[in-house]
Structures are given as C-alpha cells and as structure tokens.
Design a protein around this motif. Sequence first.
Motif, short mmCIF file in Angstrom:
data_model
loop_
_atom_site.label_atom_id
_atom_site.label_comp_id
_atom_site.label_asym_id
_atom_site.label_seq_id
_atom_site.Cartn_x
_atom_site.Cartn_y
_atom_site.Cartn_z
N LEU A 199 12.49 20.72 26.22
CA LEU A 199 11.27 20.06 26.15
C LEU A 199 10.31 20.59 27.33
N GLY A 200 10.81 21.04 28.53
CA GLY A 200 9.96 21.46 29.45
C GLY A 200 9.56 20.53 30.53
N ILE A 201 8.95 21.07 31.66
CA ILE A 201 8.72 20.10 32.66
C ILE A 201 7.82 18.81 32.56
N ASN A 202 6.72 19.12 31.96
CA ASN A 202 5.75 17.97 31.69
C ASN A 202 6.18 16.86 31.04
N PRO A 203 6.78 17.14 29.86
CA PRO A 203 7.47 16.05 28.88
C PRO A 203 8.45 15.32 29.63
N ILE A 204 9.30 16.09 30.31
CA ILE A 204 10.42 15.40 31.34
C ILE A 204 9.75 14.70 32.30
N LYS A 205 8.64 14.87 32.77
CA LYS A 205 7.96 13.98 33.95
C LYS A 205 7.49 12.75 33.30
N GLY A 206 6.98 12.88 32.02
CA GLY A 206 6.47 11.69 31.36
C GLY A 206 7.72 10.72 31.11
N LEU A 207 8.79 11.50 30.38
CA LEU A 207 10.03 10.64 30.12
C LEU A 207 10.47 9.81 31.36
N VAL A 208 10.38 10.47 32.70
CA VAL A 208 10.85 10.04 33.87
C VAL A 208 10.19 8.67 34.01
N LEU A 209 8.87 9.07 34.15
CA LEU A 209 7.74 7.64 34.25
C LEU A 209 8.06 6.48 33.42
N SER A 210 8.28 6.77 32.14
CA SER A 210 8.37 5.69 31.20
C SER A 210 9.72 5.21 31.24
N ALA A 211 10.60 5.98 31.50
CA ALA A 211 12.14 5.35 31.58
C ALA A 211 12.04 4.38 32.95
N HIS A 212 11.66 4.87 33.84
CA HIS A 212 11.52 4.11 35.00
C HIS A 212 11.00 2.73 34.83
N VAL A 213 9.91 2.80 34.11
CA VAL A 213 9.10 1.61 33.85
C VAL A 213 10.14 0.56 32.98
N PHE A 214 10.56 1.15 31.95
CA PHE A 214 11.38 0.24 31.12
C PHE A 214 12.70 -0.13 31.50
N MET A 215 13.21 0.47 32.63
CA MET A 215 14.40 0.26 33.37
C MET A 215 13.79 -1.11 34.28
N ALA A 216 12.79 -0.80 34.98
CA ALA A 216 12.22 -1.98 35.85
C ALA A 216 12.01 -3.25 35.25
N PHE A 217 11.79 -3.44 33.99
CA PHE A 217 11.31 -4.47 33.32
C PHE A 217 12.57 -5.08 32.42
N GLU A 218 13.69 -4.32 32.30
CA GLU A 218 14.61 -4.76 31.27
C GLU A 218 15.19 -6.20 31.60
N THR A 219 15.25 -6.57 32.85
CA THR A 219 15.80 -7.90 33.25
C THR A 219 14.64 -8.87 33.12
N GLU A 220 13.30 -8.26 32.98
CA GLU A 220 12.22 -9.40 33.08
C GLU A 220 11.65 -9.54 31.71
N ALA A 221 12.04 -8.77 30.77
CA ALA A 221 11.41 -8.75 29.54
C ALA A 221 11.44 -10.16 28.70
N PRO A 222 10.44 -10.79 28.39
CA PRO A 222 10.42 -12.20 27.97
C PRO A 222 11.02 -12.27 26.67
N ARG A 223 11.63 -13.67 26.36
CA ARG A 223 12.43 -13.80 25.14
C ARG A 223 11.18 -13.43 23.86
N GLY A 224 11.64 -12.85 22.76
CA GLY A 224 10.73 -12.64 21.78
C GLY A 224 10.04 -11.39 21.83
N PHE A 225 10.11 -10.60 23.07
CA PHE A 225 9.59 -9.36 23.35
C PHE A 225 10.63 -8.41 23.33
N SER A 226 10.52 -7.44 22.34
CA SER A 226 11.50 -6.26 22.12
C SER A 226 11.13 -5.36 22.77
N LEU A 227 11.87 -4.86 24.18
CA LEU A 227 11.67 -3.68 24.73
C LEU A 227 12.04 -2.45 24.12
#
Length: 389
Positions: A199-227
Amino acid sequence: MTTNISCIGTQDTLTHVKKVLAEAGGDWKVEGAESADAVLARAASGDVHIALAESNSSSVDAGALFNQLRERHPGVIRLAYSVGVANNAAPAAAQRVICSRESTEQLVTLLERAALLHGAMNSERLTEIIGALDRLPSVPSTYHELNQAAAKPDTSMQDLAAIVQKDPALSLKVLQMANSARFGVSRRLASIPEAVTYLGINPIKGLVLSAHVFMAFETEAPRGFSLEAFQSYSTKVAGLAQKFVAKRGLGDAAFAAGLLHDIGKLILAVRHPEASAAALQRATETGETVSDVERDVFGVTHAEVGTYLLSTWGLPLELMEVVAFHHTPSVVQKGEREVLAAVHAADLLTGVYACGEPEREFDETFLRRTGFDSMIPNWRKLAEQAANG
C-alpha cells in the motif's frame, strides 16, 4: 467578511504579504506580531483567522506556536512561511508550508483556501456541539512515529512496519480495514509488513488514523449505530477515490481523504446519539440531504465537525479541504482540486451502488472546471464493479 492574518517574522515578510494581498484585492487585514504570546492573545480574542509564521527564522519557534494554537484554538489555520528556500519540511502542527519564492498567484490562492477553511470552522456552535477537546480522539503516537520515520531517507518498509506492529490492537484493525478496501490486491493482506509494502506509507498513515478513531469509539458507539457499517463505507469510498485518480499519481492522497471524509458523522453519532439518529431518519424519509438536516438540527454539519477534528490533529490543509467541502466542492475555486473531485464522486457513487441509496446530483459545474466531467461514465463502471466485487 474580513480575514485577519497574524504574521510573525521579519518586516520583509510582513511587507511582502501585505503588498501581495493589497494588489490581489479582497477583504484582508494583515498585522505583524512581535511574539508568539501576541499571536495567542489575538487568537483568544477571536482576532486571528490565519497564523503565518516564518519556519526558518532563528527568532521564531513556529512549531511551538502552532502546537499551542492547535491545542487552544484549532479554528485558526496555521501556515509556515519558508523564506528564500523551497523547504517542504513542515514545523509541528503546521497545515501547509508556503515558500516565499512561490508566485504571487500561488500565495493568494493558498491564503484564500486557508480563509475558506477557517470559515468552515468559525462557529461557536461547532465547539458547543463537539464538546471539550479532551473528549476528542487524539492523534495516535504511531502516526507521529510514522511521519518522523518517513521523513528520513534511510527508513525502510520494514522499519515502518515495525512501528505499526508495536501496537497489536491497532495492527489488527489496520489489516481489517486494508482488506475491506482491497486496493485492487487480488489476495488478502496477511501481515503489516505485507500491507506496508503493497500500500505504501500514505495509505498506511490514513489507515492508522482511521483505525485509531474507530477503536476509540468502539465502546461509545450508540445503540443502533453500526460502527462496522460506517467503517466499511469509509473504506469503500477511499478505495474508489484512489482508483479515480491513480493515473495522476494522487491515489494515496485520495485514499487517505476518503477514509476520513465522513469522520464528523461518527463524532456527532457518539456525542449526540438521539439527535443524530433522528436527523438521519428524517433525511431518509424526506429526501433532504443529510447536511441540510444536520444544519437544521445541530447548527453545524458533519463536514465542519470533521474538519475541526483534523485541525486539532494538525493535518494538512489539502486533507482538511476535502473533508470540509466534499459535499460542496464548488466552494473551492482555485488550487489543486483533483482529490476533492475524486472523493466527492466516490462518496456519491458508493452510496448508489454499494448502499442502494437514491441517485444524488454530482456537482457537474465543479467536475467540469476540474476536467473530470468526461470521466463520470467510467467512474460509474468502477463503482459498480467495486460494489459487485
């Protein structure tokens, strides 16, 4: 509206910027600042929209100033000014480096784009809706390490992979997202080294950012919202946007922007679950755009919320621009707009072909200006193939 620029550096820089903007016309107010504290004081009173600081001056610590602005006043756009040399190394938290040797037209265009971005975040309601900054996900340390390592000429792909692998949970999420987008790779990516190589460095950096956000909200995602569904949609848009501009050498940038383009929806869903769910249902039932309903319900849109988050992270102006204007790209009338066009189209087409959403209108005027209007039939085919593949 007057755009206020606080310029810290030499008198020559201040004089040059004033002269260029006076000749270009428009409503600008450029003031010199004697110190970082003076800039911060003006920002606290709302009198600074753009901070322009010399990046290669011994008397100015642009990185320290920008970090303080990022933490206290994320709505202020932070531009580094490199005098005499084409220095592409941005100080910490700078959102763009401007070289003094750039043409007058380029300088004006960059400042106009910065003013647009400030306008997208210039709202007291925005800070009220988002809440305290310490409740927003911070930039992961892995992202900072990747940036620093990538700037060194002797860094190998193995070195980059090792940085990501230091966080096993993040590594797993990055692989999951990489495989959900697939990037045209015919087989699954089984390891971080393999993903970095493919993939190369820039896509990996984008994935790291997004993955971090998704992980941060995994326990906070409201009922009915599919993370999971939100994550899947984001990676599909990213993969499609990447294909749209791959031949122009902009695929990596388009992928990162596609991953993050709707991140504001996630913030709204977590911070205000009931109102966010009601807004989405109303848009579905009435045919109104989600952004129009958000403006009515919250006073801000997910695009503005996402832009604010990216500013707190110190991400580049070009990436913020895509997040801010992916629904209204015609607002951006100058500068590099190919990635914005790709994400705008990928978002619309992924909704139609992958999610069964009703057809929405392209901003055809914008696509014509950027020379992409003739590409729409081919883009439709790519979107349909991606949805069926």
